[in-house]
Design an enzyme around this catalytic site. Structure first.
Site, PDB file in Angstrom:
ATOM      1  N   TRP A 134      -5.917   0.874   5.274  1.00  0.00           N
ATOM      2  CA  TRP A 134      -5.290   0.614   3.972  1.00  0.00           C
ATOM      3  C   TRP A 134      -4.030  -0.195   4.239  1.00  0.00           C
ATOM      4  O   TRP A 134      -3.062   0.301   4.817  1.00  0.00           O
ATOM      5  CB  TRP A 134      -4.931   1.914   3.248  1.00  0.00           C
ATOM      6  CG  TRP A 134      -4.374   1.674   1.869  1.00  0.00           C
ATOM      7  CD1 TRP A 134      -3.224   1.023   1.547  1.00  0.00           C
ATOM      8  CD2 TRP A 134      -4.953   2.080   0.625  1.00  0.00           C
ATOM      9  NE1 TRP A 134      -3.038   0.987   0.187  1.00  0.00           N
ATOM     10  CE2 TRP A 134      -4.086   1.635  -0.406  1.00  0.00           C
ATOM     11  CE3 TRP A 134      -6.111   2.777   0.282  1.00  0.00           C
ATOM     12  CZ2 TRP A 134      -4.350   1.859  -1.753  1.00  0.00           C
ATOM     13  CZ3 TRP A 134      -6.357   3.008  -1.069  1.00  0.00           C
ATOM     14  CH2 TRP A 134      -5.494   2.560  -2.070  1.00  0.00           C
ATOM     15  N   GLU A 207      -2.501   0.157  11.694  1.00  0.00           N
ATOM     16  CA  GLU A 207      -1.429   1.146  11.680  1.00  0.00           C
ATOM     17  C   GLU A 207      -1.504   1.963  12.967  1.00  0.00           C
ATOM     18  O   GLU A 207      -2.600   2.349  13.379  1.00  0.00           O
ATOM     19  CB  GLU A 207      -1.582   2.104  10.509  1.00  0.00           C
ATOM     20  CG  GLU A 207      -1.480   1.498   9.139  1.00  0.00           C
ATOM     21  CD  GLU A 207      -1.789   2.532   8.065  1.00  0.00           C
ATOM     22  OE1 GLU A 207      -0.838   3.173   7.564  1.00  0.00           O
ATOM     23  OE2 GLU A 207      -2.972   2.722   7.739  1.00  0.00           O
ATOM     24  N   ASP A 240       1.278  -2.559  11.250  1.00  0.00           N
ATOM     25  CA  ASP A 240       1.746  -2.148   9.932  1.00  0.00           C
ATOM     26  C   ASP A 240       2.391  -0.769  10.091  1.00  0.00           C
ATOM     27  O   ASP A 240       1.709   0.239  10.198  1.00  0.00           O
ATOM     28  CB  ASP A 240       0.539  -2.102   8.983  1.00  0.00           C
ATOM     29  CG  ASP A 240       0.896  -1.595   7.589  1.00  0.00           C
ATOM     30  OD1 ASP A 240       2.049  -1.185   7.379  1.00  0.00           O
ATOM     31  OD2 ASP A 240       0.000  -1.593   6.724  1.00  0.00           O
ATOM     32  N   GLN A 243       4.482   3.439   7.095  1.00  0.00           N
ATOM     33  CA  GLN A 243       4.734   4.875   7.035  1.00  0.00           C
ATOM     34  C   GLN A 243       5.225   5.453   8.357  1.00  0.00           C
ATOM     35  O   GLN A 243       5.819   6.529   8.380  1.00  0.00           O
ATOM     36  CB  GLN A 243       3.467   5.602   6.588  1.00  0.00           C
ATOM     37  CG  GLN A 243       3.034   5.201   5.185  1.00  0.00           C
ATOM     38  CD  GLN A 243       1.954   6.104   4.616  1.00  0.00           C
ATOM     39  OE1 GLN A 243       1.955   7.308   4.834  1.00  0.00           O
ATOM     40  NE2 GLN A 243       1.029   5.515   3.875  1.00  0.00           N
ATOM     41  N   LYS A 269       7.804   0.954   2.908  1.00  0.00           N
ATOM     42  CA  LYS A 269       8.093   2.319   2.479  1.00  0.00           C
ATOM     43  C   LYS A 269       9.379   2.941   3.038  1.00  0.00           C
ATOM     44  O   LYS A 269      10.353   3.139   2.342  1.00  0.00           O
ATOM     45  CB  LYS A 269       6.899   3.201   2.822  1.00  0.00           C
ATOM     46  CG  LYS A 269       5.626   2.879   2.041  1.00  0.00           C
ATOM     47  CD  LYS A 269       4.520   3.818   2.428  1.00  0.00           C
ATOM     48  CE  LYS A 269       3.209   3.536   1.715  1.00  0.00           C
ATOM     49  NZ  LYS A 269       3.241   3.852   0.280  1.00  0.00           N
ATOM     50  N   ARG A 403      -2.170  15.197   3.887  1.00  0.00           N
ATOM     51  CA  ARG A 403      -1.124  14.404   4.531  1.00  0.00           C
ATOM     52  C   ARG A 403       0.208  15.126   4.325  1.00  0.00           C
ATOM     53  O   ARG A 403       0.616  15.355   3.191  1.00  0.00           O
ATOM     54  CB  ARG A 403      -1.053  13.000   3.930  1.00  0.00           C
ATOM     55  CG  ARG A 403      -2.240  12.138   4.250  1.00  0.00           C
ATOM     56  CD  ARG A 403      -1.964  10.676   3.916  1.00  0.00           C
ATOM     57  NE  ARG A 403      -1.892  10.425   2.490  1.00  0.00           N
ATOM     58  CZ  ARG A 403      -1.535   9.261   1.954  1.00  0.00           C
ATOM     59  NH1 ARG A 403      -1.173   8.261   2.742  1.00  0.00           N
ATOM     60  NH2 ARG A 403      -1.517   9.082   0.648  1.00  0.00           N
TER      61      ARG A 403
END
Length: 438
Positions: A134, A207, A240, A243, A269, A403
């Site tokens: 994502w 990620e 990426d 997060q 973020k 999560r």
């Protein structure tokens, strides 16, 4: 519950994803949000995995108030001191050759810019990402997103290819002793990529810990081998860290654990601690080539001074409050509590992640590993009833994955109180199911 509010929401709002949480939120402070009845709800998602300093951190409030009153937005061709200051500070936190920054607003926008830079730098157009990825909802980022949202919108951007996500819990790639063989899986995945490629491989975007993909942590050694395979093919590696960046994993950046430096790094973020701030960071060499070839990413909010001021404040607070080390310490406690749940409940199939980005996968039982979607939804609702907001990821072929990503500023008491609520909710749902089936 205010039925008029929800009737109006149904009438006036475009629905853009799963149904809304059935509470009207009026304010937020620290690790809590408060609904219209004043009920405190412990926030185990840091907003949208972003508010690493908690809600309404006084330094952020002060910075925003000051910036709005003095210098918030400019013509995109103008520069201000906060933008240069943030670029300087980011470069100081990163290894060489990462040192040139572009300031943007969202993670999707940052990934969009990174993908365009990779294509321009290499002269190629194919982008590789994980099959549970994502990376955002704009066209280029969405085309590199394989976990959801691909159908019904016409053709994705040409040249997007998928690698198998290295999910140690469910991967069929096993050594003779039953252990996970990620090296064989990665080799197999790139063999498929090579077979499908039109000879124009530009970059791989991943990620370090897939979050929306189900808290899938790349095995130690994976990222280094991935970088080598990219270099063998003349591809760039884009990480990426929307997060995972800025301390959440117990390192300033998740890639530090592996000793691998990406060609392009995207942040979002966590950089804004809940406000829309994002950045692309790359080397002087890549930036120079892209500039010479006419790189264009001229947007309304590029280099906004308000965003830069917020990013600088976030970095100040992380350093002053030693939040990277705090995330590592609290992460160890979180891991211990989650592993205890796995030992004591047959429906807790797996625990994964690190620092304050971790997850548990719920299954019907450990032996079958059958996904337990209904159980996950029921536990989510039970948690909310008890004052804990949890987010569950539901992906085909996987169980419900919670999560867990509280603010880095959360107190030990609140962290453990939230985990107590999670266990109580899980136990209550299992007891109810047992009675219903008796």
């Amino acid at each position: 519950m205010d039925t008029t509010f929800w009737d109006d929401a149904e009438r006036l709002l475009i629905r853009y994803g799963p149904s809304f949480t059935p509470r009207v939120i009026e304010r937020a402070s620290g690790a809590y949000v408060y609904d219209s009845d004043g009920t405190p709800i412990l926030d185990f998602t840091s907003g949208q995995m972003s508010s690493i300093l908690g809600h309404a951190h006084p330094d952020i409030v002060s910075t925003v108030s000051s910036a709005v009153a003095s210098l918030d937005h400019l013509f995109s061709g103008m520069l201000s001191a906060p933008v240069l200051g943030l670029a300087r500070r980011l470069a100081g936190t990163l290894p060489a050759p990462l040192g040139k920054t572009m300031l943007l607003s969202t993670g999707a926008e940052a990934n969009e810019a990174a993908i365009k830079m990779a294509k321009l730098r290499t002269g190629r157009y194919e982008i590789v990402s994980f099959d549970r990825s994502w990376h955002g909802m704009t066209q280029g980022a969405a085309s590199a997103t394989f976990s959801a949202g691909r159908r019904g919108y016409g053709p994705p951007t040409p040249g997007n290819l998928a690698l198998p996500t290295p999910n140690a819990y469910r991967s069929p790639f096993r050594s003779p002793d039953g252990s996970y063989d990620w090296e064989a899986e990665l080799a197999y995945g790139f063999a498929l990529v090579d077979q499908q490629s039109a000879g124009s491989l530009a970059a791989c975007v991943v990620e370090p810990i897939l979050s929306s993909g189900g808290i899938i942590e790349l095995p130690l050694g994976y990222l280094r081998r991935l970088k080598e395979m990219c270099e063998e093919r003349g591809m760039l590696l884009i990480l990426d860290e929307a997060q995972t960046g800025l301390g959440r994993t117990g390192d300033m950046y998740a890639f530090e654990r592996d000793g691998v430096v990406p060609d392009i790094l995207t942040l979002s973020k966590t950089l804004g601690a809940g406000l829309p701030v994002a950045a692309v960071v790359t080397s002087a060499e890549i930036e120079e080539v892209c500039h010479d070839r006419g790189f264009l990413f001229y947007t309304t909010h590029v280099s906004d001074p308000l965003a830069a001021a917020v990013g600088l404040t976030v970095l100040d607070v992380i350093e002053r409050e030693r939040l990277v080390a705090r995330a590592a310490t609290l992460g160890e406690q979180l891991t211990g509590r989650l592993e205890s749940l796995r030992e004591r409940y047959d429906v807790v199939g797996d625990v994964r992640g690190r620092g304050l980005l971790q997850g548990i996968e719920l299954v019907r039982d450990k032996r079958s590993k059958t996904p337990a979607d209904a159980l996950g939804n029921a536990v989510t609702s039970a948690c909310l009833d008890r004052g804990l907001h949890m987010n569950i990821v539901q992906l085909p072929g996987m169980g419900g994955i919670f999560r867990i990503a509280p603010p880095l500023t959360i107190s030990e008491d609140d962290l453990h109180a939230g985990l107590d609520i999670l266990e109580a909710s899980l136990r209550a749902v299992l007891d109810a199911q047992s009675l219903a089936s008796a």
